[in-house]
Design a protein around this motif. Structure first.
Motif, short mmCIF file in Angstrom:
data_model
loop_
_atom_site.label_atom_id
_atom_site.label_comp_id
_atom_site.label_asym_id
_atom_site.label_seq_id
_atom_site.Cartn_x
_atom_site.Cartn_y
_atom_site.Cartn_z
N GLN A 72 0.81 -1.21 0.00
CA GLN A 72 0.00 0.00 0.00
C GLN A 72 0.85 1.27 0.00
O GLN A 72 0.49 2.26 -0.61
CB GLN A 72 -0.91 0.02 1.24
N THR A 73 1.99 1.21 0.69
CA THR A 73 2.82 2.40 0.87
C THR A 73 4.26 2.09 0.48
O THR A 73 4.66 0.93 0.32
CB THR A 73 2.81 2.85 2.34
N ILE A 74 5.06 3.15 0.37
CA ILE A 74 6.49 2.96 0.09
C ILE A 74 7.16 2.22 1.24
O ILE A 74 8.07 1.40 1.01
CB ILE A 74 7.17 4.32 -0.18
N GLU A 75 6.72 2.45 2.43
CA GLU A 75 7.27 1.71 3.57
C GLU A 75 6.98 0.22 3.43
O GLU A 75 7.82 -0.63 3.75
CB GLU A 75 6.70 2.25 4.88
N ASP A 76 5.80 -0.12 2.93
CA ASP A 76 5.48 -1.52 2.67
C ASP A 76 6.43 -2.10 1.61
O ASP A 76 6.88 -3.25 1.73
CB ASP A 76 4.03 -1.67 2.15
N VAL A 77 6.70 -1.32 0.58
CA VAL A 77 7.60 -1.78 -0.48
C VAL A 77 8.98 -2.12 0.10
O VAL A 77 9.61 -3.11 -0.28
CB VAL A 77 7.73 -0.73 -1.60
N LYS A 78 9.45 -1.29 1.01
CA LYS A 78 10.78 -1.50 1.60
C LYS A 78 10.88 -2.82 2.37
O LYS A 78 11.99 -3.33 2.58
CB LYS A 78 11.14 -0.34 2.52
N HIS A 79 9.74 -3.34 2.76
CA HIS A 79 9.74 -4.62 3.49
C HIS A 79 9.21 -5.77 2.64
O HIS A 79 8.99 -6.87 3.15
CB HIS A 79 8.88 -4.48 4.75
#
Length: 369
Positions: free
Chosen positions: A354-361
């Protein structure tokens, strides 16, 4: 077309209908003069590393996630205390007047219009102040090619501070220029003055080859130089050209506020690794102590996703944005960023993020062909 010293510059100002970013290269080749295009597109020696930058993205695969209740992914992110609309930033690319009469001024306008971060180069066609003003308050970084002449360095850093840049990017992988055969074949010399050289002590850059420009560059750069720039500017300093965990640790140990993983788009050390192949190791060494920027070879939304999932906080593009500049000025630059951002959103949706923070994980599969 505008003409300066016999060199034709694009004056295009239009939104672009983009199929994909790789297709822009051939279109830009039609309007950028041969010598200028060769300088922009070329890598060093036989361009092995330049091509490896693209193929390296096949070394990892994105894990699809369908049952994640995701819609309308968000690309907003916060890095270096800056709130950005996209994790995609403009790399500090030199001499953008080769592509368009307004050069970095139009690039800055285009990047600002999409809520992105602009980095401007020491060897820009437009001045630090003019490029910063074109962003109309949008965040910008200034990239320093450190000179042997510290007074010259101070002049650039002073103007960058007055212009309100948020950080200094110190490029450390260009103490000499790579052996760029496109420039040799084309007998390329810069036809357009470089504003930052004109204003200070080293001539204007026009009529010189890349080797002559680099001859004034510092050939010895170490951790003490990072500390010196931090102390002089009292600004965050990001070290660009990092391709090993060892160098990343040196940079962080010297007080760097960020590390920038890059092989200069394959323009410097030919035979070195693709930047994407070393990103994860560098990010693990940094271990979250400072943000990581990544560039070299990015052409697709999936490339951006993979870089973020491998440890990058920001992902920079260079050549595609310059092609967009040539084809459409500020609107062309914005079109490039919007297209890449749209591709990224599709990938985020299909990967359940959903978010860029999600992408990082997000998990990636490590597969080499």
């Amino acid at each position: 077309m505008a003409i300066i010293n016999g060199y034709e510059q694009s004056e295009n100002e239009k939104e672009l209908d983009i199929l994909n970013l790789p297709s822009l290269e051939a279109q830009a080749k039609e309007i950028i003069p041969k010598g200028g295009f060769g300088y922009i597109v070329g890598g060093s020696e036989d361009e092995w590393t330049l091509h490896a930058n693209r193929s390296a993205f096949t070394h990892k695969q994105i894990v699809p996630k369908a049952l994640s209740n995701i819609e309308n992914p968000l690309t907003d992110t916060s890095v270096f205390g800056l709130n950005l609309k996209t994790p995609i930033m403009m790399a500090p690319a030199a001499a953008q007047g080769l592509a368009h009469v307004k050069g970095e001024v139009d690039t800055a306008k285009g990047v600002a219009s999409v809520g992105g971060l602009m980095a401007q180069s020491t060897y820009s066609s437009t001045s630090i102040a003019d490029t910063a003003a074109a962003g109309d308050g949008a965040p910008q970084f200034f990239q320093l090619y450190m000179s042997k002449d510290w007074t010259f360095n101070e002049s650039l850093l002073d103007e960058a501070k007055r212009a309100g840049v948020k950080a200094i990017i110190l490029t450390v992988d260009a103490t000499v220029d790579g052996y760029r055969e496109e420039d040799i074949v084309n007998h390329f010399q810069f036809p357009i003055p470089m504003a930052n050289l004109t204003k200070f002590s080293e001539g204007d850059g026009a009529g010189k080859g890349i080797g002559e420009i680099y001859a004034a560059a510092a050939q010895k750069i170490g951790p003490d130089d990072v500390r010196r720039i931090i102390e002089y500017t009292d600004l965050p300093v990001i070290v660009k050209g990092i391709e090993s965990a060892e160098d990343a640790l040196y940079a962080v140990g010297a007080g760097a506020a960020g590390v920038y993983v890059s092989n200069h788009g394959g323009r410097q050390l030919n035979g070195g690794p693709a930047s994407f192949d070393v990103l994860e190791d560098v990010a693990k060494a940094v271990h979250g102590r400072v943000p990581v920027i990544f560039d070299s070879g990015v052409r697709r939304g999936s490339d951006v996703f993979k870089a973020l999932a491998s440890g990058a906080d920001l992902v920079a593009i260079g050549r595609p944005a310059i092609y967009g500049l040539a084809l459409g000025g500020a609107q062309g630059v914005a079109s490039v960023f919007n297209h890449l951002n749209d591709e990224l959103k599709i990938i985020m949706q299909l990967a359940g993020t959903q978010t860029i923070e999600d992408v990082k994980h997000a998990p990636l599969l490590n597969i080499r062909y």
